[in-house]
Every structure is written in structure tokens, then in C-alpha cells.
Scaffold this active site. Sequence first.
Site, short mmCIF file in Angstrom:
data_model
loop_
_atom_site.label_atom_id
_atom_site.label_comp_id
_atom_site.label_asym_id
_atom_site.label_seq_id
_atom_site.Cartn_x
_atom_site.Cartn_y
_atom_site.Cartn_z
N ASN A 1 -3.11 18.26 5.32
CA ASN A 1 -3.86 18.08 4.08
C ASN A 1 -4.64 19.31 3.67
O ASN A 1 -5.04 20.14 4.50
CB ASN A 1 -4.87 16.93 4.24
CG ASN A 1 -4.23 15.57 4.30
OD1 ASN A 1 -3.58 15.14 3.35
ND2 ASN A 1 -4.39 14.89 5.42
N GLU B 1 -5.73 7.73 12.72
CA GLU B 1 -5.72 8.74 11.66
C GLU B 1 -4.79 9.87 12.09
O GLU B 1 -4.96 10.45 13.16
CB GLU B 1 -7.12 9.27 11.41
CG GLU B 1 -7.21 10.47 10.49
CD GLU B 1 -6.58 10.22 9.12
OE1 GLU B 1 -5.71 11.00 8.72
OE2 GLU B 1 -6.96 9.22 8.48
N ASP C 1 0.48 8.53 13.78
CA ASP C 1 0.98 7.80 12.62
C ASP C 1 0.72 6.31 12.82
O ASP C 1 0.88 5.78 13.94
CB ASP C 1 2.48 8.06 12.46
CG ASP C 1 3.11 7.18 11.40
OD1 ASP C 1 2.98 7.49 10.21
OD2 ASP C 1 3.72 6.15 11.79
N GLY C 2 0.33 5.61 11.76
CA GLY C 2 -0.05 4.20 11.88
C GLY C 2 1.06 3.32 12.42
O GLY C 2 0.84 2.49 13.31
N ASP D 1 -4.94 1.41 5.09
CA ASP D 1 -5.56 2.26 4.06
C ASP D 1 -4.90 3.64 4.12
O ASP D 1 -5.59 4.66 4.18
CB ASP D 1 -7.06 2.35 4.28
CG ASP D 1 -7.78 3.00 3.09
OD1 ASP D 1 -7.17 3.09 2.01
OD2 ASP D 1 -8.93 3.44 3.26
#
Length: 555
Positions: free
Chosen positions: A270, A353, A378-379, A396
Amino acid sequence: MSMTSTPGILRNKAFLYLTEFFAGMSVMAVELGASRLLAPYFSSSQIVWTIIIGTIMIAMALGNIYGGRSADKNPDPGKLYGRMLLAAVWIAAIPAVGKYIIVGISALLIFSVNNNFLIIAAFAACMVLFVFPLFLLGTVTPSLAKYSVGNLEESGKVVGTLGAFNTIGSIIGTFVPTFVTIPSVGTSITFLIFAGILLVLAVAYFVSAGRASAGGGGRGGSGKEKESASGMGKAVTACLCYILCCVLGYSDSFAFWENNLAYEGESVYNYLQVKESDRSVILSTNVLFGVQSIYMKNQGLTGMYYDYAMAAPLMVEGKAPRDCRVLILGMGTGTYATQCRKYFGDMDIRGVEIDEKITALSREYFHLPEDVPVTTYDGRAFLNAVDEKYDVIMVDAYQDITIPFQMSSVEFFYLVKAHLAEDGVMVVNMNMRGSGEGNINQYLADTISSVFGDVHTVEVAGSTNRELFASDNKAMLERFEAGRQNLEEGELYAMMERVSGSLTPYEAGNYILTDDKAPVELLGMRVIDELIGDEVAYYKAIYEEKGLEGLLEAF
């Protein structure tokens, strides 16, 4: 070119192979840098990647054609290394001017494009910024093949070796920016590093050519000397331009109009921006719009979707909220965890996260308690790796158009359900409220409804967010009503009263996302177009009526 005037650096093929190696490396580095340069403005979706790869392939193909024809017409290595000088300077200039060009293109197109804004704006930005230097680098391989092949007997071997060096360079150029330079020094300096490599190669050639020309003498020597002097002049000019770009482009700031940022940087995943005011601290991973996490300094409610999601622990049958085990997929900086702890007590909360730099920011700027563990993963992969069950699972992980498809499918929601305790509740934040048949939220809600027996949604006031609550407990709403009545009078009680009055049972359709087919980027882009259209409608009307002068007056 006679042997007496051939640059010593080209007397064997090693330098040509090095040129091929670093050209391949630089192409991939520029491609990855392009994705990071565009992501804060246009997201990092599959759509943007497709545009980047497509435009770069076009540039390379045209460069291959031109390079081959140019080498056949005039087999002078100086022409190739001159093009590399120009490519190096152009790439070095991208950090200095790229973000202004992107914003300028977006500003022009936003008033003239009604559909597919992201596609058109990203494509235009790629064409302006990256096609020309990569066209120039595309000329490297056919040119080097011409200079390297001495006879037909060795042509296959030489071309194969050139291809191998290019491929190995490309492989290294893929890993180094992603795992080394971008996380450690940022996108801007990454561009400068690889532009510098190209510059060094070209300068080395022209210095060697100058020495060869000076020692050549004989007939035609003055012509060679003039040619050499011209090459050295180009090299010096390119070096000066590169130095200027280093001075002007040494910045990791994408949001150049902001002057009150507490933090701005990049991670593997990011662009990160922390903005602090007297009331709050905000994390954004997008320059132009969006708030990903927020911390209220008065430790009150945020006024955002996190407040609505607080209803989930109250919906769990047979447990007080403070006794619930909570899992948050897409922890961010922990806004939801912090609020649950404040209003419900010392809950057992765990976060997942994927970006560990965000987790570090959560401890430094957002006061996430140290006893709230956060797993960097990773979720979906996390759910596949653990056997534990939770009373509340919050999903989320959706951020504007960059919805991870693997966390939107029916297979994923079955996996979530398998990790919910009996009568547990899943809450999902859907942050792009679309209209019309078959919008992204309808797809998500229909998919979830095919997995869970009871699904309710609530619109978040003053935003484009929608919260979805899902459970197999048909008495989920009755449990919520009983739970909220037990709350003490105050802001949470008032918020839950608002949620109670707005919750709507979802009527499912047949829009199902699967691992095999989940076109979340295209669906999200459709909503983005709607949102942009709504936001700029007022200014577009002024522009159409009064032109640019009227628009400037409106601002």
C-alpha cells in the site's frame, strides 16, 4: 566501424550482454513502479494491472520493430546507447512530474468522461508517462542482436544468450523493487535507481567510444572525433538532467497538496498516509478519497461504519458482548477493536492484516492495545490455517475497487461460517453502495445469503457504506433488541437505536460470486463511475454552461 575505432568496451560481447541484462531488469522495475505510482490514484486492481501490462507490451513491441529496422539501416551502437540515455532521463523525470501529470489528466477527464473513468484515466496516464521510455528500451534486444552476431554459424547461440540475459534481468527486476527498493526507499527513488543504471551503461559506452576515436587517427578521424564529441555532449547533458531529476524527484509524497501529514510512506502492499487533527487520526491508502481507519482522540464513536458494526456482538445468542470472541479480517489500524474494547469491556479480539506496516502504524499512531494480537496474513489463508471458532467475525477487507476476489466468493463465506460458533454473527463492511440491478453490493449480499439463513443490512448515514449482518440464528434481531435494551444510556445506546430503526431484511437474488467467476473489479468500477458522476455533476454543469473560466470561479 573499423577495429581501430571500435570502442574497447565492445571488443567482446560481455558489455552487450550486460546491457541486455540491465535493460530487462529496468523494464520490469518500471512496470512495478508504474503500478505503485498509479495505485494511490486509480487503485491497485486487476484492471489497472491489465492497463499497465497492455500499454507496456504495446511499447515494447513497437520498440522491437523500430530497433530492428534502425539497426539494419545504421548499425551504429551509438544510436542505441543514445536512446538509452534518453530513456534514463525520462524515467528519472517520472518521480518529479508523474504525480502532477496523473492529477492533471484525471482533472481533465473527469469533466468529459461519463463511463469507465478509471480505465480511460489510467490508460491515458500510462500512455503519457511510460510508453515512450519503454518503447526506447524495446529497441535494445534487436539492436544488440545486430551488433553481437558475427556470422550465421553463431547466430542462434548469441541470440539465445541475449534472451537469457534479458530474462534473468527481468526476473531480478521483478523481485528487487517489490521486496527491496520500494518498501525501503520508496517508488520515487526506485525509478531513480534504475534510471541511474541505464545512464551508467550509456555513459560507459560513450566514454569508451571517445577513447577509441581519439586513438584511431587516420582518414576520417576528424569525423569520428566529431561524432565522439557529440556523444560525450549527450552523455554530459543526460547526467546533468539526471542530477536535476534526483533533486526535484526525491520525494515520497503522492499527496503533494497536503501539508499536515503525520506520516506518508509505502509498504509492499500500500501507499500509506496518516493525517492528524485535533479530533482524530486517520489512515488512508488512497490519495484522492477514502478513509480506511480512524482513531477518535476523545475515544468516542467515529460517526462511520465502525459504529454500526458494533451491533454484531449484541446479536450473538447466549453471550454478553464482553464475553464474545471476535475475529477481524482486515484489521487496519484497529478502529473496530478499539471501540469494542471501550464500549463492551475487555473482549477477546484477534485481528488479521496482510500489511504489517499498517499494524506498526496502529501501535504508533492509533493506540491499538498491545494485548490485541494481529496476524500478518491474508484473511482467507488465515481461516484455512486455523481451527478456532469465533462469536463475531468482521470482514473489513474491501477497499474501493480493490476487493480481493478470494474474499468475496461463496467458497470464502462458507469458510467464514465454518469458523463461527453456533449462532455466531458475521458482519461485513461493503463500502461502495451502488444502484441498479446487479451492482457489486447486490452480488456480495446475494452470495452471502446463499450461505447464511438470516441476512440484514443497514445503510451508513452520510457515506457510501453499507453494513451487512449474517447468521444462521433466525432470532438474531430479537437477540439484538434485547441486548441493546440492556445498554446504559449514552452515545452507544443512541447509535444502536438508530441501527435498530434502519436494519432491513435482505431479499436475496441470484447474483452469486464464486472462486471461478468473481468480476469484482468491473462491478466496483461501475459503482466508482456512479460515485464520481454524482460528485462532479454540479461542477460539470458549470463547466458546460460557463466553460473553464466559470469553473475556476466556482472553486
